[in-house]
Design a protein around this motif. Structure first.
Motif, PDB file in Angstrom:
ATOM      1  N   GLU A  29       0.852  -1.181   0.000  1.00 16.65           N
ATOM      2  CA  GLU A  29       0.000   0.000   0.000  1.00 16.65           C
ATOM      3  C   GLU A  29       0.894   1.240   0.000  1.00 16.65           C
ATOM      4  O   GLU A  29       1.044   1.891  -1.029  1.00 16.65           O
ATOM      5  CB  GLU A  29      -0.952  -0.004   1.195  1.00 16.65           C
ATOM      6  N   ASN A  90      -8.303   4.124   0.745  1.00 13.91           N
ATOM      7  CA  ASN A  90      -8.259   5.382   0.005  1.00 13.91           C
ATOM      8  C   ASN A  90      -9.418   6.306   0.374  1.00 13.91           C
ATOM      9  O   ASN A  90     -10.539   5.850   0.638  1.00 13.91           O
ATOM     10  CB  ASN A  90      -8.328   5.125  -1.503  1.00 13.91           C
ATOM     11  N   GLY A  91      -9.125   7.604   0.347  1.00 16.54           N
ATOM     12  CA  GLY A  91     -10.166   8.618   0.405  1.00 16.54           C
ATOM     13  C   GLY A  91     -10.893   8.738   1.725  1.00 16.54           C
ATOM     14  O   GLY A  91     -12.018   9.251   1.759  1.00 16.54           O
ATOM     15  N   HIS A 101      -7.263  10.848   3.589  1.00 19.11           N
ATOM     16  CA  HIS A 101      -7.603  10.860   2.161  1.00 19.11           C
ATOM     17  C   HIS A 101      -6.454  10.311   1.306  1.00 19.11           C
ATOM     18  O   HIS A 101      -6.049  10.911   0.303  1.00 19.11           O
ATOM     19  CB  HIS A 101      -8.007  12.268   1.714  1.00 19.11           C
ATOM     20  N   LEU A 102      -5.956   9.170   1.725  1.00 20.74           N
ATOM     21  CA  LEU A 102      -4.889   8.497   0.996  1.00 20.74           C
ATOM     22  C   LEU A 102      -5.345   8.185  -0.431  1.00 20.74           C
ATOM     23  O   LEU A 102      -6.534   7.945  -0.674  1.00 20.74           O
ATOM     24  CB  LEU A 102      -4.525   7.199   1.721  1.00 20.74           C
ATOM     25  N   ASN A 103      -4.394   8.201  -1.362  1.00 29.73           N
ATOM     26  CA  ASN A 103      -4.695   7.856  -2.749  1.00 29.73           C
ATOM     27  C   ASN A 103      -3.580   6.952  -3.262  1.00 29.73           C
ATOM     28  O   ASN A 103      -2.603   7.406  -3.839  1.00 29.73           O
ATOM     29  CB  ASN A 103      -4.820   9.112  -3.603  1.00 29.73           C
ATOM     30  N   SER A 104      -3.706   5.648  -3.009  1.00 27.06           N
ATOM     31  CA  SER A 104      -2.685   4.693  -3.425  1.00 27.06           C
ATOM     32  C   SER A 104      -3.225   3.798  -4.534  1.00 27.06           C
ATOM     33  O   SER A 104      -4.422   3.782  -4.819  1.00 27.06           O
ATOM     34  CB  SER A 104      -2.274   3.815  -2.227  1.00 27.06           C
ATOM     35  N   ASP A 105      -2.324   3.014  -5.144  1.00 28.95           N
ATOM     36  CA  ASP A 105      -2.728   2.087  -6.209  1.00 28.95           C
ATOM     37  C   ASP A 105      -2.866   0.664  -5.665  1.00 28.95           C
ATOM     38  O   ASP A 105      -2.654  -0.314  -6.385  1.00 28.95           O
ATOM     39  CB  ASP A 105      -1.743   2.138  -7.379  1.00 28.95           C
ATOM     40  N   TRP A 135      -9.225  -0.970   3.654  1.00 26.10           N
ATOM     41  CA  TRP A 135      -9.750  -1.415   2.363  1.00 26.10           C
ATOM     42  C   TRP A 135     -10.879  -2.426   2.521  1.00 26.10           C
ATOM     43  O   TRP A 135     -11.299  -3.044   1.532  1.00 26.10           O
ATOM     44  CB  TRP A 135      -8.629  -1.988   1.490  1.00 26.10           C
ATOM     45  N   ARG A 138     -14.812   0.618   0.063  1.00 27.34           N
ATOM     46  CA  ARG A 138     -14.374   1.667  -0.853  1.00 27.34           C
ATOM     47  C   ARG A 138     -15.568   2.557  -1.164  1.00 27.34           C
ATOM     48  O   ARG A 138     -16.734   2.163  -0.990  1.00 27.34           O
ATOM     49  CB  ARG A 138     -13.777   1.089  -2.127  1.00 27.34           C
TER      50      ARG A 138
END
Length: 314
Positions: A29, A90-91, A101-105, A135, A138
């Protein structure tokens, strides 16, 4: 050896280890910011780290500050597709600025590793802390929907009952609202009765699926578990937060600032490490940065982690 946690392109495969017939994948993450180590493990001062040369360069940086990471582990066992812990997410509104407000792939990495969300059968939550449940859900319009709609999510009844009975601050209530309550309301969360024994005792492991056992590791939280995997006489153990960092192999009494019962956490670590020393059980740290996994050996009256080699699998 790399001095930084590698960026893993989701198209190049996930770092993985073989345990018998099993392939355990690490789904990255984020790498935690540098200030995480001094906050989480305040006793791990640069002076303490300096006394443990093998921590550098992978587990501590050039300033002798601990490295930590957030990731999940994914494994297919007897046809069952299992995910252990779900990270930060995320978010989501979080009090910790590094998680807000994480924005990971993460989902791209998970899918590239062959575990698209709809194919996951079992999600094991070692405990109900923010960086282990994110997670679970979402964003779905103005609400939070289960990320793994076909999965059975599992945590211990002891863990659930503890949080149900305490007066949580607003940040933790927010985490339960966006990442725990939605899976409960969807009927996806199962509470399992792991025998924890008496207060401060680890109790006995519970088989949750073929080759998958939940091992009670109380202290960090009352109902926390580690996850044992076994196949063809080989085994691995995913720590959860009973061990945050390899420095705790050298100093098992070095606790986390968020341990609910520090004395029980220390006892759990000591018992766990003594049970692993000189075995071939692979220790997989839930917050250990790369190389993440290794074997426990005795050294100087305590323990050392000898890193295990990884492979890249799709």
């Amino acid at each position: 050896m790399s001095t930084t946690a590698p960026h893993v392109n989701p198209h190049t495969g996930a770092p993985a280890w073989t345990v018998g017939d099993l392939t355990v994948r690490r789904i990255d993450e984020v790498q935690m910011p540098q200030q995480t180590g001094p906050w989480l493990l305040p006793g791990a001062t640069p002076e303490i780290v300096d006394q443990v040369p093998w921590l550098q360069p992978d587990f501590a940086d050039e300033q002798r500050v601990l490295r930590l990471a957030s990731h999940s582990f994914a494994v297919e066992v007897d046809g069952l597709r299992v995910l252990v812990d779900t990270g930060i997410g995320n978010g989501k509104q979080r009090a910790n600025p590094a998680w807000d407000h994480l924005n990971s792939d993460y989902l791209a990495r998970l899918t590239a590793a062959g575990f698209a969300p709809e194919t996951v059968d079992l999600v094991i939550l070692t405990h109900l802390h923010t960086d282990h449940v994110g997670w679970n859900t979402r964003a779905d319009g103005g609400s939070w929907a289960p990320t793994f709609p076909n999965a059975r999510y599992v945590t211990t009844r002891t863990e659930w009952d503890y949080w149900a009975g305490v007066d949580m601050d607003e940040a933790r209530r927010q985490m339960f609202r966006d990442s725990v309550h939605p899976i409960w309301e969807a009927g996806l969360l199962d509470l399992v009765d792991v025998p924890f024994g008496t207060t401060g005792s680890r109790g006995h492991a519970l088989d949750i699926a073929p080759g998958v056992r939940l091992r009670p590791t109380p202290g960090h939280t009352p109902g926390q578990v580690a996850v044992e995997l076994s196949s063809r006489g080989e085994s691995a153990l995913i720590t959860g937060d009973c061990i945050h960092h390899p420095v705790q192999l050298v100093h098992p009494d070095l606790g986390s600032c968020v341990d609910i019962d520090p004395a029980a956490a220390t006892r759990t670590r000591q018992e766990l490490l003594s049970s692993l020393v000189d075995t071939r059980t692979l220790l997989l740290g839930s917050h250990f940065p790369p190389p993440t996994a290794g074997h426990v050996i005795p050294e100087g009256g305590a323990y050392r982690l000898v890193p295990a080699s990884t492979q890249r699998v799709r």
